[in-house]
Design a protein around this motif. Structure first.
Motif, mmCIF file in Angstrom:
data_model
loop_
_atom_site.group_PDB
_atom_site.id
_atom_site.type_symbol
_atom_site.label_atom_id
_atom_site.label_comp_id
_atom_site.label_asym_id
_atom_site.label_seq_id
_atom_site.Cartn_x
_atom_site.Cartn_y
_atom_site.Cartn_z
ATOM 1 N N LEU A 61 58.779 32.779 -12.081
ATOM 2 C CA LEU A 61 60.200 32.933 -11.511
ATOM 3 C C LEU A 61 61.005 32.147 -12.694
ATOM 4 O O LEU A 61 60.086 31.308 -13.464
ATOM 5 C CB LEU A 61 61.006 32.306 -10.451
ATOM 6 N N GLU A 62 62.282 32.261 -12.926
ATOM 7 C CA GLU A 62 62.646 31.971 -14.016
ATOM 8 C C GLU A 62 63.496 30.101 -13.776
ATOM 9 O O GLU A 62 63.115 29.353 -12.485
ATOM 10 C CB GLU A 62 64.041 32.053 -14.396
ATOM 11 N N ALA A 63 64.163 29.719 -14.316
ATOM 12 C CA ALA A 63 65.141 28.168 -14.396
ATOM 13 C C ALA A 63 64.953 27.244 -13.014
ATOM 14 O O ALA A 63 65.209 26.736 -12.083
ATOM 15 C CB ALA A 63 65.624 28.073 -15.806
ATOM 16 N N TYR A 64 65.829 28.748 -12.778
ATOM 17 C CA TYR A 64 67.534 28.204 -11.245
ATOM 18 C C TYR A 64 67.449 29.500 -10.919
ATOM 19 O O TYR A 64 68.290 30.174 -10.269
ATOM 20 C CB TYR A 64 68.552 28.128 -11.946
ATOM 21 N N PRO A 65 66.010 29.529 -9.855
ATOM 22 C CA PRO A 65 66.051 30.495 -9.038
ATOM 23 C C PRO A 65 67.047 30.482 -7.873
ATOM 24 O O PRO A 65 66.302 29.380 -7.293
ATOM 25 C CB PRO A 65 65.233 31.461 -8.694
ATOM 26 N N LEU A 66 67.141 31.617 -7.113
ATOM 27 C CA LEU A 66 67.137 31.227 -5.397
ATOM 28 C C LEU A 66 65.881 32.167 -4.848
ATOM 29 O O LEU A 66 65.914 33.344 -5.193
ATOM 30 C CB LEU A 66 68.842 32.189 -4.917
ATOM 31 N N VAL A 67 66.019 31.502 -3.382
ATOM 32 C CA VAL A 67 64.233 31.695 -3.486
ATOM 33 C C VAL A 67 64.358 32.212 -1.352
ATOM 34 O O VAL A 67 65.575 31.369 -0.582
ATOM 35 C CB VAL A 67 62.987 31.281 -3.542
ATOM 36 N N ASP A 68 64.673 32.904 -1.111
ATOM 37 C CA ASP A 68 64.353 33.561 0.547
ATOM 38 C C ASP A 68 62.942 32.753 1.384
ATOM 39 O O ASP A 68 61.618 32.563 0.850
ATOM 40 C CB ASP A 68 64.422 35.094 0.747
ATOM 41 N N PRO A 69 63.164 32.543 2.145
ATOM 42 C CA PRO A 69 61.850 31.830 3.599
ATOM 43 C C PRO A 69 60.550 33.247 3.230
ATOM 44 O O PRO A 69 59.152 32.041 3.089
ATOM 45 C CB PRO A 69 62.384 32.135 4.979
ATOM 46 N N GLU A 70 60.581 33.759 2.832
ATOM 47 C CA GLU A 70 59.557 34.589 2.661
ATOM 48 C C GLU A 70 58.954 34.341 1.469
ATOM 49 O O GLU A 70 57.187 34.458 1.434
ATOM 50 C CB GLU A 70 59.870 36.052 2.685
ATOM 51 N N PHE A 71 59.844 33.738 0.256
ATOM 52 C CA PHE A 71 58.964 33.234 -0.945
ATOM 53 C C PHE A 71 57.706 32.303 -0.806
ATOM 54 O O PHE A 71 57.056 32.213 -0.686
ATOM 55 C CB PHE A 71 59.604 33.459 -1.858
ATOM 56 N N VAL A 72 59.321 31.313 0.197
ATOM 57 C CA VAL A 72 58.215 29.741 0.455
ATOM 58 C C VAL A 72 57.302 30.113 1.855
ATOM 59 O O VAL A 72 55.954 29.666 1.260
ATOM 60 C CB VAL A 72 59.405 28.561 1.037
ATOM 61 N N LEU A 73 57.061 31.074 1.858
ATOM 62 C CA LEU A 73 55.270 31.147 2.924
ATOM 63 C C LEU A 73 54.870 31.539 2.123
ATOM 64 O O LEU A 73 53.473 31.428 1.924
ATOM 65 C CB LEU A 73 56.017 32.350 4.130
ATOM 66 N N SER A 74 54.697 32.612 1.147
ATOM 67 C CA SER A 74 53.734 33.370 0.375
ATOM 68 C C SER A 74 53.346 32.203 -1.118
ATOM 69 O O SER A 74 52.052 32.334 -1.026
ATOM 70 C CB SER A 74 54.238 34.316 -0.298
ATOM 71 N N THR A 75 53.894 31.810 -1.072
ATOM 72 C CA THR A 75 53.382 30.035 -1.942
ATOM 73 C C THR A 75 52.529 29.661 -1.422
ATOM 74 O O THR A 75 51.281 28.733 -1.673
ATOM 75 C CB THR A 75 54.491 29.819 -2.895
#
Length: 461
Positions: free
Chosen positions: A364-378
Protein backbone atom coordinates in the motif's frame (compact mmCIF):
# COMPACT_ATOMS: atom_id res chain seq x y z
CA UNK A 1 27.62 2.39 43.65
CA UNK A 2 29.16 3.98 46.74
CA UNK A 3 30.98 7.31 46.69
CA UNK A 4 34.24 5.45 47.34
CA UNK A 5 33.56 3.20 44.32
CA UNK A 6 32.79 6.28 42.24
CA UNK A 7 36.10 7.91 43.10
CA UNK A 8 37.93 4.65 42.35
CA UNK A 9 36.29 4.54 38.93
CA UNK A 10 37.04 8.21 38.31
CA UNK A 11 40.67 7.74 39.33
CA UNK A 12 41.03 4.83 36.93
CA UNK A 13 39.65 6.87 34.06
CA UNK A 14 41.79 9.82 35.11
CA UNK A 15 44.99 7.77 34.94
CA UNK A 16 44.13 6.68 31.41
CA UNK A 17 43.16 10.20 30.43
CA UNK A 18 46.37 11.54 31.91
CA UNK A 19 48.41 9.59 29.41
CA UNK A 20 46.36 11.07 26.62
CA UNK A 21 46.08 14.63 27.83
CA UNK A 22 49.18 15.36 29.86
CA UNK A 23 48.82 18.14 32.39
CA UNK A 24 46.22 20.73 31.43
CA UNK A 25 47.16 23.01 34.33
CA UNK A 26 50.53 24.00 32.97
CA UNK A 27 49.34 25.14 29.55
CA UNK A 28 50.14 28.79 28.93
CA UNK A 29 47.97 31.35 27.23
CA UNK A 30 49.07 33.79 24.61
CA UNK A 31 49.09 37.57 24.90
CA UNK A 32 45.51 38.04 23.68
CA UNK A 33 43.32 39.87 26.22
CA UNK A 34 40.45 37.43 25.57
CA UNK A 35 40.00 33.92 24.19
CA UNK A 36 37.03 31.91 22.98
CA UNK A 37 36.06 28.35 23.89
CA UNK A 38 33.13 26.07 23.23
CA UNK A 39 31.06 24.49 25.99
CA UNK A 40 28.65 21.59 25.49
CA UNK A 41 26.23 20.59 28.27
CA UNK A 42 24.08 17.44 28.10
CA UNK A 43 21.37 17.33 30.77
CA UNK A 44 19.38 14.62 32.50
CA UNK A 45 16.84 14.33 29.66
CA UNK A 46 19.60 14.03 27.03
CA UNK A 47 19.03 17.55 25.74
CA UNK A 48 22.16 19.31 24.53
CA UNK A 49 23.07 22.98 24.92
CA UNK A 50 26.06 24.56 23.19
CA UNK A 51 27.77 27.82 24.06
CA UNK A 52 30.55 29.90 22.54
CA UNK A 53 32.04 31.79 25.49
CA UNK A 54 34.52 34.65 25.60
CA UNK A 55 36.97 34.56 28.52
CA UNK A 56 39.67 36.74 30.03
CA UNK A 57 42.91 35.58 28.44
CA UNK A 58 44.72 35.54 31.79
CA UNK A 59 44.69 31.79 32.53
CA UNK A 60 40.94 31.11 32.41
CA UNK A 61 39.77 27.78 33.82
CA UNK A 62 37.16 25.22 32.95
CA UNK A 63 34.99 26.59 35.73
CA UNK A 64 35.31 30.09 34.22
CA UNK A 65 34.14 28.70 30.90
CA UNK A 66 31.19 26.91 32.46
CA UNK A 67 30.10 29.96 34.45
CA UNK A 68 30.39 32.11 31.31
CA UNK A 69 27.53 30.08 29.78
CA UNK A 70 25.15 31.81 32.20
CA UNK A 71 23.86 28.47 33.52
CA UNK A 72 23.28 28.33 37.26
CA UNK A 73 26.38 26.54 38.61
CA UNK A 74 27.13 25.23 42.10
CA UNK A 75 30.65 23.84 42.61
CA UNK A 76 32.60 22.44 45.55
CA UNK A 77 36.35 22.97 45.86
CA UNK A 78 38.77 20.13 46.54
CA UNK A 79 42.50 19.51 46.23
CA UNK A 80 41.94 18.47 42.59
CA UNK A 81 39.97 21.61 41.72
CA UNK A 82 36.27 22.36 41.61
CA UNK A 83 33.72 19.58 41.38
CA UNK A 84 30.42 20.69 39.86
CA UNK A 85 27.58 19.49 42.08
CA UNK A 86 24.63 21.22 40.45
CA UNK A 87 24.23 22.68 36.98
CA UNK A 88 21.20 24.31 35.38
CA UNK A 89 19.00 23.13 38.26
CA UNK A 90 20.14 19.49 38.07
CA UNK A 91 22.28 17.74 40.67
CA UNK A 92 23.07 17.99 44.38
CA UNK A 93 23.06 21.00 46.71
CA UNK A 94 25.84 21.14 49.32
CA UNK A 95 26.23 21.65 52.17
CA UNK A 96 22.91 19.99 52.86
CA UNK A 97 23.73 17.26 50.33
CA UNK A 98 26.92 15.57 49.36
CA UNK A 99 28.18 16.74 45.98
CA UNK A 100 27.67 13.11 44.91
CA UNK A 101 24.30 12.66 46.61
CA UNK A 102 23.07 10.48 43.74
CA UNK A 103 25.99 8.09 44.08
CA UNK A 104 25.41 6.96 47.66
CA UNK A 105 24.54 3.37 48.46
CA UNK A 106 24.70 0.48 46.01
CA UNK A 107 22.30 1.85 43.41
CA UNK A 108 22.99 3.77 40.18
CA UNK A 109 25.47 6.64 40.29
CA UNK A 110 24.66 9.87 38.47
CA UNK A 111 26.85 12.98 38.59
CA UNK A 112 28.22 15.82 36.45
CA UNK A 113 31.21 14.39 34.60
CA UNK A 114 33.73 16.69 32.96
CA UNK A 115 35.46 16.16 29.60
CA UNK A 116 37.70 17.91 27.09
CA UNK A 117 37.54 17.46 23.33
CA UNK A 118 40.84 16.05 22.06
CA UNK A 119 42.62 17.06 18.87
CA UNK A 120 41.32 13.79 17.41
CA UNK A 121 37.75 14.98 17.97
CA UNK A 122 36.93 12.54 20.79
CA UNK A 123 35.98 13.18 24.41
CA UNK A 124 38.62 12.62 27.10
CA UNK A 125 37.74 12.52 30.79
CA UNK A 126 39.29 15.40 32.71
CA UNK A 127 42.09 14.52 35.13
CA UNK A 128 41.62 17.83 36.96
CA UNK A 129 38.70 19.61 38.49
CA UNK A 130 37.20 22.46 36.51
CA UNK A 131 38.96 25.21 38.48
CA UNK A 132 42.36 23.53 38.02
CA UNK A 133 42.15 23.06 34.26
CA UNK A 134 43.51 25.88 32.08
CA UNK A 135 41.39 26.55 29.01
CA UNK A 136 43.08 27.65 25.79
CA UNK A 137 41.81 29.42 22.72
CA UNK A 138 39.76 26.99 20.63
CA UNK A 139 39.17 24.42 23.38
CA UNK A 140 35.84 22.61 23.72
CA UNK A 141 34.64 21.65 27.20
CA UNK A 142 32.01 19.00 27.85
CA UNK A 143 29.66 18.42 30.79
CA UNK A 144 27.41 15.36 31.02
CA UNK A 145 24.83 14.44 33.66
CA UNK A 146 25.95 10.85 33.44
CA UNK A 147 24.35 7.73 34.88
CA UNK A 148 27.24 5.25 35.14
CA UNK A 149 24.87 2.27 35.17
CA UNK A 150 23.35 3.17 31.80
CA UNK A 151 25.92 1.78 29.41
CA UNK A 152 23.74 2.50 26.39
CA UNK A 153 23.51 6.25 27.05
CA UNK A 154 25.09 8.38 24.33
CA UNK A 155 27.63 11.02 25.43
CA UNK A 156 27.34 14.64 24.30
CA UNK A 157 27.94 15.19 20.58
CA UNK A 158 31.63 15.82 19.87
CA UNK A 159 31.23 19.18 18.12
CA UNK A 160 34.29 21.05 16.97
CA UNK A 161 35.19 24.53 18.13
CA UNK A 162 34.58 25.80 14.60
CA UNK A 163 31.06 24.40 14.56
CA UNK A 164 30.29 26.03 17.91
CA UNK A 165 32.04 29.39 17.62
CA UNK A 166 32.51 29.70 13.89
CA UNK A 167 28.87 29.21 12.97
CA UNK A 168 27.82 32.73 13.82
CA UNK A 169 28.15 33.68 10.20
CA UNK A 170 27.96 37.31 9.25
CA UNK A 171 24.68 38.99 8.57
CA UNK A 172 23.27 40.08 6.25
CA UNK A 173 22.97 36.67 4.66
CA UNK A 174 20.90 35.20 1.87
CA UNK A 175 19.21 31.84 2.44
CA UNK A 176 17.11 29.62 0.20
CA UNK A 177 14.01 27.98 1.67
CA UNK A 178 12.44 24.62 0.89
CA UNK A 179 10.56 26.06 -2.08
CA UNK A 180 13.74 27.53 -3.63
CA UNK A 181 12.79 31.10 -2.70
CA UNK A 182 15.66 33.38 -1.70
CA UNK A 183 15.46 35.53 1.40
CA UNK A 184 18.00 38.12 2.59
CA UNK A 185 18.15 38.95 6.29
CA UNK A 186 20.11 41.90 7.63
CA UNK A 187 20.25 40.52 11.18
CA UNK A 188 19.25 37.28 12.94
CA UNK A 189 15.44 37.31 13.26
CA UNK A 190 14.24 38.06 16.79
CA UNK A 191 10.44 37.94 16.34
CA UNK A 192 9.64 34.63 14.66
CA UNK A 193 6.15 33.30 13.92
CA UNK A 194 5.75 29.59 13.18
CA UNK A 195 2.61 28.19 11.58
CA UNK A 196 3.38 24.44 11.54
CA UNK A 197 3.82 22.11 14.49
CA UNK A 198 7.03 20.66 13.04
CA UNK A 199 8.67 24.08 12.83
CA UNK A 200 7.24 24.97 16.28
CA UNK A 201 9.09 22.04 17.84
CA UNK A 202 12.34 22.65 15.98
CA UNK A 203 12.39 26.41 16.57
CA UNK A 204 11.67 26.22 20.29
CA UNK A 205 14.77 24.04 20.74
CA UNK A 206 16.80 26.22 18.37
CA UNK A 207 16.04 29.75 19.57
CA UNK A 208 14.03 29.36 22.78
CA UNK A 209 10.79 31.17 23.64
CA UNK A 210 12.34 34.63 23.75
CA UNK A 211 12.67 34.81 19.96
CA UNK A 212 9.33 33.15 19.22
CA UNK A 213 6.52 35.62 18.69
CA UNK A 214 4.04 32.85 18.03
CA UNK A 215 3.49 29.15 17.34
CA UNK A 216 0.70 27.16 15.74
CA UNK A 217 -2.47 26.25 17.59
CA UNK A 218 -1.33 22.60 17.52
CA UNK A 219 1.60 23.41 19.83
CA UNK A 220 -0.71 23.85 22.81
CA UNK A 221 -2.33 20.42 22.45
CA UNK A 222 -0.49 17.83 24.61
CA UNK A 223 -2.08 14.98 22.69
CA UNK A 224 -0.13 15.88 19.56
CA UNK A 225 2.57 18.36 20.64
CA UNK A 226 5.90 17.59 22.29
CA UNK A 227 6.28 21.17 23.53
CA UNK A 228 2.86 21.95 25.02
CA UNK A 229 4.36 22.39 28.50
CA UNK A 230 7.10 24.80 27.34
CA UNK A 231 5.15 27.68 25.81
CA UNK A 232 5.41 30.17 28.66
CA UNK A 233 6.61 33.52 27.37
CA UNK A 234 5.35 33.00 23.81
CA UNK A 235 2.76 35.67 23.08
CA UNK A 236 0.71 33.83 20.46
CA UNK A 237 0.00 30.10 20.73
CA UNK A 238 -2.92 29.99 18.31
CA UNK A 239 -1.46 30.76 14.89
CA UNK A 240 -2.89 29.33 11.70
CA UNK A 241 -2.46 30.24 8.07
CA UNK A 242 -4.69 33.32 8.39
CA UNK A 243 -2.74 35.89 6.33
CA UNK A 244 -4.36 38.93 7.95
CA UNK A 245 -3.36 37.76 11.43
CA UNK A 246 0.18 36.95 10.27
CA UNK A 247 0.55 40.36 8.63
CA UNK A 248 -0.62 42.08 11.81
CA UNK A 249 2.11 40.40 13.88
CA UNK A 250 4.87 42.42 12.19
CA UNK A 251 7.18 39.40 12.55
CA UNK A 252 10.67 39.50 11.08
CA UNK A 253 10.32 35.84 10.01
CA UNK A 254 7.21 33.74 9.34
CA UNK A 255 7.82 30.00 8.96
CA UNK A 256 5.27 28.09 6.90
CA UNK A 257 5.24 24.95 4.75
CA UNK A 258 4.98 24.09 1.09
CA UNK A 259 1.51 22.65 1.76
CA UNK A 260 0.25 25.94 3.23
CA UNK A 261 -2.56 27.67 1.36
CA UNK A 262 -0.96 29.07 -1.84
CA UNK A 263 -3.29 32.07 -1.78
CA UNK A 264 -2.21 32.87 1.78
CA UNK A 265 1.46 32.56 0.82
CA UNK A 266 0.93 34.91 -2.11
CA UNK A 267 -0.94 37.45 0.05
CA UNK A 268 1.89 37.43 2.62
CA UNK A 269 4.52 37.89 -0.06
CA UNK A 270 2.53 40.77 -1.58
CA UNK A 271 2.50 42.38 1.88
CA UNK A 272 6.29 41.92 2.00
CA UNK A 273 6.08 39.61 5.01
CA UNK A 274 9.35 37.62 5.25
CA UNK A 275 8.01 34.10 4.66
CA UNK A 276 10.30 31.07 4.89
CA UNK A 277 8.68 27.85 3.73
CA UNK A 278 9.81 24.32 4.52
CA UNK A 279 9.19 21.63 1.95
CA UNK A 280 9.11 17.89 2.70
CA UNK A 281 8.44 16.23 6.08
CA UNK A 282 8.27 12.54 5.19
CA UNK A 283 11.57 11.08 6.39
CA UNK A 284 14.34 11.50 8.93
CA UNK A 285 16.61 12.86 6.19
CA UNK A 286 14.02 15.54 5.42
CA UNK A 287 13.72 16.35 9.12
CA UNK A 288 17.50 16.79 9.26
CA UNK A 289 17.31 19.10 6.23
CA UNK A 290 14.57 21.20 7.84
CA UNK A 291 16.52 21.55 11.09
CA UNK A 292 19.57 22.71 9.11
CA UNK A 293 17.47 25.20 7.11
CA UNK A 294 15.94 26.69 10.23
CA UNK A 295 19.37 26.82 11.84
CA UNK A 296 20.67 28.73 8.85
CA UNK A 297 17.83 31.24 8.65
CA UNK A 298 17.94 31.96 12.40
CA UNK A 299 21.75 32.07 12.66
CA UNK A 300 21.72 29.02 14.96
CA UNK A 301 23.67 26.49 12.91
CA UNK A 302 25.52 25.19 15.95
CA UNK A 303 22.36 24.39 17.85
CA UNK A 304 20.93 22.81 14.70
CA UNK A 305 23.96 20.53 14.42
CA UNK A 306 23.60 19.61 18.10
CA UNK A 307 19.91 18.76 17.69
CA UNK A 308 20.68 16.52 14.74
CA UNK A 309 23.59 14.87 16.56
CA UNK A 310 21.42 14.16 19.61
CA UNK A 311 18.63 12.74 17.45
CA UNK A 312 21.04 10.55 15.50
CA UNK A 313 22.70 9.27 18.69
CA UNK A 314 19.33 8.18 20.07
CA UNK A 315 18.40 6.47 16.81
CA UNK A 316 21.73 4.66 16.72
CA UNK A 317 21.32 3.53 20.33
CA UNK A 318 17.95 1.96 19.48
CA UNK A 319 19.30 0.19 16.44
CA UNK A 320 22.22 -1.18 18.44
CA UNK A 321 19.82 -2.45 21.12
CA UNK A 322 17.53 -4.33 18.71
CA UNK A 323 20.27 -5.68 16.43
CA UNK A 324 19.94 -9.44 16.25
CA UNK A 325 16.29 -9.54 17.35
CA UNK A 326 13.85 -11.47 15.17
CA UNK A 327 11.82 -8.93 13.18
CA UNK A 328 8.35 -8.22 14.57
CA UNK A 329 5.50 -7.52 12.15
CA UNK A 330 3.55 -4.47 13.27
CA UNK A 331 0.47 -2.47 12.31
CA UNK A 332 0.00 1.15 13.35
CA UNK A 333 -3.73 1.87 13.37
CA UNK A 334 -6.12 4.68 14.22
CA UNK A 335 -9.92 4.40 14.49
CA UNK A 336 -11.50 4.95 11.12
CA UNK A 337 -8.94 2.79 9.33
CA UNK A 338 -6.11 5.34 9.29
CA UNK A 339 -2.65 3.83 8.86
CA UNK A 340 0.65 4.62 7.17
CA UNK A 341 2.82 3.00 4.52
CA UNK A 342 6.09 3.68 2.68
CA UNK A 343 6.85 7.39 2.27
CA UNK A 344 5.48 8.32 5.70
CA UNK A 345 7.37 9.09 8.89
CA UNK A 346 5.39 6.41 10.76
CA UNK A 347 6.68 3.77 8.33
CA UNK A 348 10.23 5.01 8.87
CA UNK A 349 9.78 4.96 12.65
CA UNK A 350 8.72 1.31 12.48
CA UNK A 351 11.69 0.43 10.28
CA UNK A 352 14.20 2.29 12.45
CA UNK A 353 12.78 0.50 15.50
CA UNK A 354 13.54 -2.84 13.87
CA UNK A 355 9.97 -3.71 12.95
CA UNK A 356 8.28 -4.73 9.71
CA UNK A 357 5.32 -2.58 8.69
CA UNK A 358 2.55 -4.87 7.44
CA UNK A 359 1.12 -1.99 5.41
CA UNK A 360 4.38 -1.83 3.44
CA UNK A 361 4.35 -5.63 3.12
CA UNK A 362 0.94 -5.36 1.48
CA UNK A 363 2.24 -2.88 -1.08
CA UNK A 364 0.00 0.00 0.00
CA UNK A 365 0.97 3.66 -0.36
CA UNK A 366 1.88 6.25 2.26
CA UNK A 367 -1.55 7.20 3.62
CA UNK A 368 -4.13 4.47 2.89
CA UNK A 369 -7.44 3.84 4.60
CA UNK A 370 -7.92 0.18 5.46
CA UNK A 371 -10.88 -1.88 6.61
CA UNK A 372 -11.10 -4.58 9.31
CA UNK A 373 -10.75 -7.28 6.69
CA UNK A 374 -7.31 -5.91 5.77
CA UNK A 375 -6.26 -5.84 9.42
CA UNK A 376 -7.36 -9.44 9.93
CA UNK A 377 -5.65 -10.59 6.76
CA UNK A 378 -2.28 -9.14 7.75
CA UNK A 379 -2.31 -10.85 11.19
CA UNK A 380 0.33 -8.55 12.73
CA UNK A 381 2.39 -9.66 15.74
CA UNK A 382 1.87 -6.26 17.39
CA UNK A 383 -0.71 -3.52 16.90
CA UNK A 384 0.03 0.07 17.92
CA UNK A 385 -3.07 2.24 18.23
CA UNK A 386 -3.58 5.98 18.59
CA UNK A 387 -6.68 8.09 18.54
CA UNK A 388 -5.74 11.74 18.15
CA UNK A 389 -6.90 12.23 14.57
CA UNK A 390 -10.14 10.34 15.16
CA UNK A 391 -10.85 12.02 18.49
CA UNK A 392 -11.17 8.69 20.31
CA UNK A 393 -10.32 9.02 24.00
CA UNK A 394 -9.67 5.30 24.40
CA UNK A 395 -8.39 3.88 21.10
CA UNK A 396 -7.05 0.80 22.86
CA UNK A 397 -10.44 -0.06 24.36
CA UNK A 398 -12.16 0.73 21.09
CA UNK A 399 -9.85 -1.59 19.13
CA UNK A 400 -9.91 -4.55 21.50
CA UNK A 401 -13.69 -4.39 22.02
CA UNK A 402 -14.45 -4.45 18.31
CA UNK A 403 -16.10 -7.83 17.57
CA UNK A 404 -13.98 -8.47 14.49
CA UNK A 405 -10.68 -6.89 15.49
CA UNK A 406 -10.87 -8.52 18.90
CA UNK A 407 -10.27 -11.90 17.29
CA UNK A 408 -6.76 -10.92 16.16
CA UNK A 409 -3.87 -12.98 17.47
CA UNK A 410 -2.19 -9.78 18.72
CA UNK A 411 -5.28 -9.01 20.85
CA UNK A 412 -5.43 -12.51 22.27
CA UNK A 413 -1.72 -12.45 23.13
CA UNK A 414 -1.89 -9.03 24.77
CA UNK A 415 0.28 -7.28 22.20
CA UNK A 416 -1.92 -4.30 21.37
CA UNK A 417 -0.62 -1.04 22.80
CA UNK A 418 -1.77 2.56 22.87
CA UNK A 419 1.18 4.62 21.63
CA UNK A 420 1.97 8.30 22.18
CA UNK A 421 0.60 10.18 19.18
CA UNK A 422 2.88 13.17 19.75
CA UNK A 423 5.91 10.91 19.41
CA UNK A 424 4.58 8.94 16.44
CA UNK A 425 3.27 11.68 14.17
CA UNK A 426 5.77 14.49 14.71
CA UNK A 427 8.08 15.73 11.96
CA UNK A 428 10.85 17.14 14.13
CA UNK A 429 13.79 15.87 16.17
CA UNK A 430 11.24 14.28 18.52
CA UNK A 431 10.84 11.48 16.00
CA UNK A 432 13.61 9.75 17.97
CA UNK A 433 11.15 9.34 20.84
CA UNK A 434 8.72 7.62 18.49
CA UNK A 435 11.44 5.18 17.46
CA UNK A 436 12.28 4.51 21.11
CA UNK A 437 8.60 3.94 21.97
CA UNK A 438 8.05 1.48 19.12
CA UNK A 439 11.30 -0.39 19.72
CA UNK A 440 10.41 -0.94 23.34
CA UNK A 441 6.88 -2.09 22.48
CA UNK A 442 8.25 -4.57 19.93
CA UNK A 443 11.35 -5.75 21.80
CA UNK A 444 10.94 -5.11 25.56
CA UNK A 445 13.57 -7.77 26.25
CA UNK A 446 16.17 -5.55 24.55
CA UNK A 447 15.55 -2.78 27.10
CA UNK A 448 15.54 -4.57 30.48
CA UNK A 449 16.30 -1.41 32.46
CA UNK A 450 13.45 0.68 31.07
CA UNK A 451 9.88 0.85 32.41
CA UNK A 452 6.96 0.54 30.01
CA UNK A 453 6.34 4.30 29.84
CA UNK A 454 5.84 4.82 26.12
CA UNK A 455 2.68 2.74 25.87
CA UNK A 456 -0.31 1.94 27.97
CA UNK A 457 -1.07 -1.49 29.40
CA UNK A 458 -1.52 -4.31 26.85
CA UNK A 459 -4.98 -5.37 25.87
CA UNK A 460 -4.88 -8.59 27.89
CA UNK A 461 -2.83 -9.95 30.80
Amino acid sequence: MTVRQLFSAVLGVALIAGALLGSGIARAQGDDPTIQAGVIVQGEDGSVQTFCVTLDGNAPTGLDALEATGLDTLAEQSSMGATVCRLDGVGCTPPGDSCFCQCEGDGPCTYWSYFHLSDAGTWQFSIAGASAYAVQQGDVEGWWWRNTSDTSAAPPPALSFESICGAEAAFPRTVVDGMDHEMTLDTPPQHIASVTLGSDEILLDLVGPDRLLGVSYFADDPAISNISDRLDGIEHTDLSGDPELLISLDADLVVMASYSNPAALEQLEDAQVPVFALSEFNSVDEIRANIRLLGEVTGEETRADALIAEMDARLEAVQDAVAGEDPVRVLYYEPGGITYGPGSTVDEIINLAGGVNVVAEAGLEAYPLVDPEFVLSTDPDVVLVSGWFSGKDDPLGWFTSDPALGTLRAVQEGRVYAINAAHMTNVSQYIAQGVEDVAYALYPQAFPDLPMIATEEPAHD
